[in-house]
Design a protein around this motif. Structure first.
Motif, PDB file in Angstrom:
ATOM      1  N   GLN A 272       0.796  -1.220   0.000  1.00  0.00           N
ATOM      2  CA  GLN A 272       0.000   0.000   0.000  1.00  0.00           C
ATOM      3  C   GLN A 272       0.837   1.282   0.000  1.00  0.00           C
ATOM      4  O   GLN A 272       0.298   2.353  -0.126  1.00  0.00           O
ATOM      5  N   VAL A 273       2.145   1.172   0.172  1.00  0.00           N
ATOM      6  CA  VAL A 273       2.994   2.359   0.214  1.00  0.00           C
ATOM      7  C   VAL A 273       3.959   2.340  -0.961  1.00  0.00           C
ATOM      8  O   VAL A 273       4.238   1.296  -1.537  1.00  0.00           O
ATOM      9  N   ARG A 274       4.468   3.497  -1.304  1.00  0.00           N
ATOM     10  CA  ARG A 274       5.445   3.607  -2.391  1.00  0.00           C
ATOM     11  C   ARG A 274       6.686   2.802  -2.027  1.00  0.00           C
ATOM     12  O   ARG A 274       7.163   2.863  -0.902  1.00  0.00           O
ATOM     13  N   ASN A 275       7.202   2.037  -3.009  1.00  0.00           N
ATOM     14  CA  ASN A 275       8.400   1.261  -2.724  1.00  0.00           C
ATOM     15  C   ASN A 275       9.584   2.192  -2.479  1.00  0.00           C
ATOM     16  O   ASN A 275       9.781   3.160  -3.182  1.00  0.00           O
ATOM     17  N   ARG A 276      10.363   1.858  -1.469  1.00  0.00           N
ATOM     18  CA  ARG A 276      11.529   2.669  -1.121  1.00  0.00           C
ATOM     19  C   ARG A 276      12.737   2.282  -1.950  1.00  0.00           C
ATOM     20  O   ARG A 276      13.660   3.070  -2.096  1.00  0.00           O
ATOM     21  N   VAL A 277      12.757   1.088  -2.491  1.00  0.00           N
ATOM     22  CA  VAL A 277      13.817   0.646  -3.394  1.00  0.00           C
ATOM     23  C   VAL A 277      13.145   0.290  -4.710  1.00  0.00           C
ATOM     24  O   VAL A 277      12.078  -0.319  -4.716  1.00  0.00           O
ATOM     25  N   HIS A 278      13.728   0.706  -5.796  1.00  0.00           N
ATOM     26  CA  HIS A 278      13.146   0.374  -7.091  1.00  0.00           C
ATOM     27  C   HIS A 278      14.253   0.132  -8.104  1.00  0.00           C
ATOM     28  O   HIS A 278      15.408   0.456  -7.866  1.00  0.00           O
ATOM     29  N   LEU A 279      13.882  -0.462  -9.224  1.00  0.00           N
ATOM     30  CA  LEU A 279      14.825  -0.702 -10.305  1.00  0.00           C
ATOM     31  C   LEU A 279      14.840   0.478 -11.257  1.00  0.00           C
ATOM     32  O   LEU A 279      13.810   1.087 -11.528  1.00  0.00           O
ATOM     33  N   ASP A 280      16.015   0.803 -11.774  1.00  0.00           N
ATOM     34  CA  ASP A 280      16.166   1.722 -12.894  1.00  0.00           C
ATOM     35  C   ASP A 280      16.608   0.877 -14.072  1.00  0.00           C
ATOM     36  O   ASP A 280      17.639   0.202 -13.994  1.00  0.00           O
ATOM     37  N   LEU A 281      15.837   0.880 -15.152  1.00  0.00           N
ATOM     38  CA  LEU A 281      16.240   0.192 -16.369  1.00  0.00           C
ATOM     39  C   LEU A 281      16.980   1.188 -17.238  1.00  0.00           C
ATOM     40  O   LEU A 281      16.424   2.203 -17.641  1.00  0.00           O
ATOM     41  N   ARG A 282      18.223   0.900 -17.513  1.00  0.00           N
ATOM     42  CA  ARG A 282      19.067   1.798 -18.292  1.00  0.00           C
ATOM     43  C   ARG A 282      18.740   1.614 -19.767  1.00  0.00           C
ATOM     44  O   ARG A 282      19.370   0.848 -20.468  1.00  0.00           O
ATOM     45  N   ALA A 283      17.738   2.316 -20.245  1.00  0.00           N
ATOM     46  CA  ALA A 283      17.218   2.141 -21.600  1.00  0.00           C
ATOM     47  C   ALA A 283      17.858   3.069 -22.627  1.00  0.00           C
ATOM     48  O   ALA A 283      17.601   2.921 -23.817  1.00  0.00           O
ATOM     49  N   ALA A 284      18.667   4.028 -22.184  1.00  0.00           N
ATOM     50  CA  ALA A 284      19.265   4.980 -23.124  1.00  0.00           C
ATOM     51  C   ALA A 284      20.683   5.364 -22.704  1.00  0.00           C
ATOM     52  O   ALA A 284      21.036   6.542 -22.708  1.00  0.00           O
ATOM     53  N   PRO A 285      21.534   4.393 -22.364  1.00  0.00           N
ATOM     54  CA  PRO A 285      22.885   4.760 -21.928  1.00  0.00           C
ATOM     55  C   PRO A 285      23.658   5.458 -23.041  1.00  0.00           C
ATOM     56  O   PRO A 285      23.612   5.050 -24.193  1.00  0.00           O
ATOM     57  N   GLY A 286      24.309   6.539 -22.655  1.00  0.00           N
ATOM     58  CA  GLY A 286      25.131   7.280 -23.610  1.00  0.00           C
ATOM     59  C   GLY A 286      24.372   8.279 -24.463  1.00  0.00           C
ATOM     60  O   GLY A 286      24.986   9.080 -25.156  1.00  0.00           O
ATOM     61  N   LEU A 287      23.046   8.251 -24.436  1.00  0.00           N
ATOM     62  CA  LEU A 287      22.262   9.197 -25.240  1.00  0.00           C
ATOM     63  C   LEU A 287      21.919  10.429 -24.418  1.00  0.00           C
ATOM     64  O   LEU A 287      21.793  10.361 -23.197  1.00  0.00           O
ATOM     65  N   THR A 288      21.735  11.562 -25.109  1.00  0.00           N
ATOM     66  CA  THR A 288      21.365  12.804 -24.440  1.00  0.00           C
ATOM     67  C   THR A 288      20.247  13.489 -25.223  1.00  0.00           C
ATOM     68  O   THR A 288      19.977  13.154 -26.378  1.00  0.00           O
TER      69      THR A 288
END
Length: 145
Positions: free
Chosen positions: A79-95
């Protein structure tokens, strides 16, 4: 001494969430123990009743480099926001626009798999490159970074 890491999700549908994250991460659902052609066959042999056969699932990196991700059924819903989450690196090196276009394309793919889009954070130079927040099919937040 370095340790192996496993990421664990508490969830209502381990098989369903494992399938989502296998696609999202480019992983595969972990196969059954040696000597069995399917998990159902193995669980039957182990005496696990049918109603308990979706109590757990796991996905693994086919290259063996990334951590195992384990899904365990729990009766209560988070019921609460997760304090740990995954970051999927979908655009490494792009700006800039190229980065955000790559993130948008991946967000579209993940939404088609059952994710829900939450919000987009625009690039804000010099430190924030921009990212997109989504939730998996059971509401766990993760970011496309």
């Amino acid at each position: 001494m370095a340790r192996d890491v496993q990421i664990t999700f508490s969830c209502a549908d381990p098989a369903g969430l494992a399938a989502f994250w296998a696609d999202a991460l480019g992983y595969r659902v972990q196969g059954p123990p040696e000597g069995f052609q399917s998990w159902d066959q193995a669980l039957e042999a182990f005496g696990v009743p049918p109603e308990r056969r979706n109590d757990a699932s796991a996905v693994v990196d086919p290259e063996g480099a990334g951590p195992r991700v384990f899904f365990q059924r729990v009766p209560e819903h988070e019921q609460v926001r997760n304090r740990v989450h995954l970051d999927l690196r979908a655009a490494p090196g792009l700006t800039g626009e190229a980065r955000m276009a790559a993130l948008e394309a991946e967000a579209g793919r993940l939404v088609s798999l059952g994710a829900t889009r939450v919000r987009r954070h625009e690039p804000a130079a010099p430190l924030e490159a921009g990212h997109i927040v989504l939730t998996d099919p059971e509401g766990n937040e993760f970011c496309l970074d």
